[in-house]
Design a protein around this motif. Sequence first.
Motif, PDB file in Angstrom:
ATOM      1  N   LEU A   1     -13.164  -6.106  15.693  1.00  0.00           N
ATOM      2  CA  LEU A   1     -12.308  -5.047  15.147  1.00  0.00           C
ATOM      3  C   LEU A   1     -12.651  -4.713  13.705  1.00  0.00           C
ATOM      4  CD1 LEU A   1      -8.827  -6.047  16.602  1.00  0.00           C
ATOM      5  CD2 LEU A   1     -10.087  -3.962  17.098  1.00  0.00           C
ATOM      6  N   THR A   2     -13.217  -5.665  12.984  1.00  0.00           N
ATOM      7  CA  THR A   2     -13.577  -5.372  11.599  1.00  0.00           C
ATOM      8  C   THR A   2     -14.896  -4.613  11.517  1.00  0.00           C
ATOM      9  OG1 THR A   2     -14.520  -7.575  11.419  1.00  0.00           O
ATOM     10  CG2 THR A   2     -12.314  -7.300  10.560  1.00  0.00           C
TER      11      THR A   2
ATOM     12  N   ARG B   1       0.849  -1.176   0.000  1.00  0.00           N
ATOM     13  CA  ARG B   1       0.000   0.000   0.000  1.00  0.00           C
ATOM     14  C   ARG B   1       0.889   1.232   0.000  1.00  0.00           C
ATOM     15  NH1 ARG B   1      -4.577   0.752   4.337  1.00  0.00           N
ATOM     16  NH2 ARG B   1      -5.372   2.716   3.620  1.00  0.00           N
TER      17      ARG B   1
ATOM     18  N   PHE C   1     -11.598  -2.339   4.219  1.00  0.00           N
ATOM     19  CA  PHE C   1     -10.286  -2.863   4.568  1.00  0.00           C
ATOM     20  C   PHE C   1      -9.666  -3.562   3.372  1.00  0.00           C
ATOM     21  CE2 PHE C   1     -11.308  -3.147   9.263  1.00  0.00           C
ATOM     22  CZ  PHE C   1     -10.406  -2.162   9.574  1.00  0.00           C
TER      23      PHE C   1
ATOM     24  N   LEU D   1      -4.145   2.352  12.334  1.00  0.00           N
ATOM     25  CA  LEU D   1      -4.310   3.590  11.558  1.00  0.00           C
ATOM     26  C   LEU D   1      -5.772   4.033  11.558  1.00  0.00           C
ATOM     27  CD1 LEU D   1      -3.099   5.800   9.801  1.00  0.00           C
ATOM     28  CD2 LEU D   1      -3.474   4.345   7.804  1.00  0.00           C
ATOM     29  N   ASP D   2      -6.660   3.071  11.382  1.00  0.00           N
ATOM     30  CA  ASP D   2      -8.083   3.408  11.355  1.00  0.00           C
ATOM     31  C   ASP D   2      -8.515   4.042  12.682  1.00  0.00           C
ATOM     32  OD1 ASP D   2     -10.914   2.675   9.982  1.00  0.00           O
ATOM     33  OD2 ASP D   2     -11.030   2.382  12.152  1.00  0.00           O
TER      34      ASP D   2
ATOM     35  N   LEU E   1      -7.000   7.541  13.043  1.00  0.00           N
ATOM     36  CA  LEU E   1      -7.683   8.565  12.238  1.00  0.00           C
ATOM     37  C   LEU E   1      -9.023   8.954  12.866  1.00  0.00           C
ATOM     38  CD1 LEU E   1      -6.860   7.173   8.669  1.00  0.00           C
ATOM     39  CD2 LEU E   1      -6.042   9.330   9.630  1.00  0.00           C
TER      40      LEU E   1
ATOM     41  N   GLN F   1      -0.081   9.132   8.754  1.00  0.00           N
ATOM     42  CA  GLN F   1      -1.480   9.286   8.367  1.00  0.00           C
ATOM     43  C   GLN F   1      -1.840   8.334   7.256  1.00  0.00           C
ATOM     44  OE1 GLN F   1      -2.698  13.590   8.210  1.00  0.00           O
ATOM     45  NE2 GLN F   1      -0.495  13.827   8.340  1.00  0.00           N
TER      46      GLN F   1
ATOM     47  N   GLU G   1      -3.315  -1.754   9.903  1.00  0.00           N
ATOM     48  CA  GLU G   1      -4.547  -1.183   9.359  1.00  0.00           C
ATOM     49  C   GLU G   1      -5.500  -0.758  10.473  1.00  0.00           C
ATOM     50  OE1 GLU G   1      -5.697  -2.712   5.093  1.00  0.00           O
ATOM     51  OE2 GLU G   1      -5.584  -4.379   6.484  1.00  0.00           O
ATOM     52  N   ILE G   2      -5.596  -1.617  11.480  1.00  0.00           N
ATOM     53  CA  ILE G   2      -6.496  -1.326  12.596  1.00  0.00           C
ATOM     54  C   ILE G   2      -6.003  -0.089  13.346  1.00  0.00           C
ATOM     55  CG2 ILE G   2      -7.393  -2.190  14.799  1.00  0.00           C
ATOM     56  CD1 ILE G   2      -8.599  -3.727  12.550  1.00  0.00           C
TER      57      ILE G   2
ATOM     58  N   GLY H   1      -6.331 -12.520   8.183  1.00  0.00           N
ATOM     59  CA  GLY H   1      -5.601 -11.557   7.351  1.00  0.00           C
ATOM     60  C   GLY H   1      -5.718 -10.100   7.769  1.00  0.00           C
ATOM     61  N   VAL H   2      -6.347  -9.831   8.897  1.00  0.00           N
ATOM     62  CA  VAL H   2      -6.437  -8.435   9.354  1.00  0.00           C
ATOM     63  C   VAL H   2      -5.100  -8.055   9.998  1.00  0.00           C
ATOM     64  CG1 VAL H   2      -7.615  -6.843  10.921  1.00  0.00           C
ATOM     65  CG2 VAL H   2      -8.912  -8.623   9.748  1.00  0.00           C
TER      66      VAL H   2
ATOM     67  N   ASN I   1      -8.051  -6.404   3.346  1.00  0.00           N
ATOM     68  CA  ASN I   1      -8.305  -7.845   3.265  1.00  0.00           C
ATOM     69  C   ASN I   1      -9.717  -8.122   2.748  1.00  0.00           C
ATOM     70  OD1 ASN I   1      -9.280  -6.946   5.805  1.00  0.00           O
ATOM     71  ND2 ASN I   1      -9.517  -9.076   6.407  1.00  0.00           N
TER      72      ASN I   1
END
Lengths: 351, 343
Positions: free
Chosen positions: A319-320, A27, B120, A153-154, A157, A175, A150-151, A145-146, B122
């Motif tokens: 978390l998702t 990314r 996300f 950062l989310d 933010l 950021q 990513e978590i 795969g999480v 994934n």
Amino acid sequence: MADVAPNKLRLLKGAVQDNVDLVRGIRTPGLGRRKLLESPPPDPVQRKRIRRLWLWSPLSLVVIAYLLLPSPVVSLRQTAPIKTFEAEIKQTPATAEVKVPETEPQAPASEPHALDRGVIPLAIKKIVIDAGHGGKQPGAISESGVSEKEITLDIALRLRRLLGKTPFEVIMTRQGDQTISLDKRVAFANTNKADLFVSIHVNWTEPREIRPLETYFVGPSDDPVTIKLASMENQESGYSLSEYRRVLEKIYIDTRRDESRSLAKNIQAELYHSLKTINPELDDRGVKMAPFLVLVGTEMPAILVEVSTLSNEEEVQLLTNPDYREKIALALVRGIRSYASNHNGVDRKGS
Amino acid sequence: MEETNETFCVGIDLGTSRSSISASNGERHVIDSYVGWPVDMVARKVIKKTVLVGREALDNRLMLDLRRPLERGLIKEGAKKDEDAVQEILRHLISLIGLKQKSKNRAKLRAVVGVPAEAFRNSKQRLRSALEGVADSVMLVSEPFAVAYGLEALLHALIIDIGAGTADFCVMQGRYPTEEDQRTLPNAGDSIDEQLLKLMREHHPEAQTSIHMIREWKEKWSFVGEPKKPVVVTVPVKGKATDFDITKEMGEACESILPPVCETMLDLLARVEPEYQENVRNNIILAGGTSLITGLSDAVQKALADLGGGRATVVKDPVFAGSDGGLALARDASSSDWEKLSL
């Protein structure tokens, strides 16, 4: 492509690049993707330094492991106060426990003493939010795969958006999906003269059934689990060996520890009370001391919060869910505000 | 644009409640995002099909293992059956546009699929996997971005795409939107349904209602602000058809999404460069099935009044705005771009 208007073409290229990154499993900051304003791309000299630090990083981990071992290794250290503090800490049963009990470990009696809040009126104006990991450092990854990066950062933010409605000035170490070494995160907070540092992480724990929630502030730890966690989170060090020694000494002489502990307690309490209603299995592990590098090097009250664990798939499910992440961010806001309001109360009294 | 006899472009809006497809041969279709498999031998004999998709599945739901596989615009996690169901929806959509999938010489299918703005990675990867065997190349874009591209609202515009699962926001500032420019809220059509069901159970416990009935009522009579006429529904009470005036409940349920939607809109507007804020305020575009709620654009404009006013409009074709935008993107992308995105 001749008959696609230039403005559309630019957007289209951005969309394609975003997808190419997805296909490649990376990314990168693509076209139009937000850049980290506060940290420009490293110049060749910086790149060289980063390479050098990469070489040093494993060695640094060996050093921290040595320095955390008991007296035979400690005796190699030359600085007298550190020795004194460690000796004193060893006599304090509280430090042998992972969870901070009601009678929490106190700052060492010998100099320097923790500063009484009332002595100098202090105000909290600028907060650094640190989304753990990022870029080539995904952190923990769940079986589905999480990834931790990513978590974190989310949530970071969301936290920034929510804190944007308060009088605080909020800045972020990242950021987007950038690789930022720990020393750079520390330097960012210090050079920006932040008043608080909040580092957001997601844990990976064994056994997988457990669902711990815990908040750390700087300090030594004898707990092997905590030490292992600290060494994992410290992997992106970026510190050189010579810097590391100086940094490590701060674990023991840091006068910010009481403030950090107070912030940690407020955040842990708000998180647990807020999340346990929808996540009754949550295990309140309380506040703990650990030598996380971002806590050691920062010069302001600093905490590292492990908001959940990616080793437990039920936690991953939660978390998702954006609602759950929003709830975490809201609880963090409440914890920060609660700490800040206590602080202001003391300030008023003191002035 | 780079389309040839060997290539075929589609835009797909894979929605929680409805999915639409717009194809380069001019075909456009919308289906209910439901898939069902017969529950037993008897059901299989009656239905005479191995799987049902869309309205047909909904109508025969009592005989089916019925799935609504998309949750907040993405494949639900952890259930293989839901992944299979998404593939069935995609195959069904492709079949509707007349592309012979099993032909050896069939054209290569290039698909642009809309996903929630804050999806996300994934989740996107899973969606790409579900598209294997259905399309040859796939580009995933945020739903409001697809809408903006299709409408050519590329500069100084705020798109609010309110579907069933999510409300997606995207500020268009002449560049590919960053994470900062986009938001996703879970407050959308489904949350109105849940609220209305809750209010019905509280106010009229004797009425026998189901979520499917609630959804149909909302699609016919939803409103915010002043109702144009009373909302009266016929519901069985102990088997007897009985009329209920649910005007108040309908209004309250629909208005429940206004605070989060307006708050997010105002938050995004405040982040636009000051000199362009007025332009964006006057170019707010509402899309998605839930934007069809009567009075929604007026309510949004009312929320803008404190900022100095603004203009919100509902797109002419909310159901196809996303898939049309996806098709426009698919057509504009070059063959070399598509090669990079092959499955």
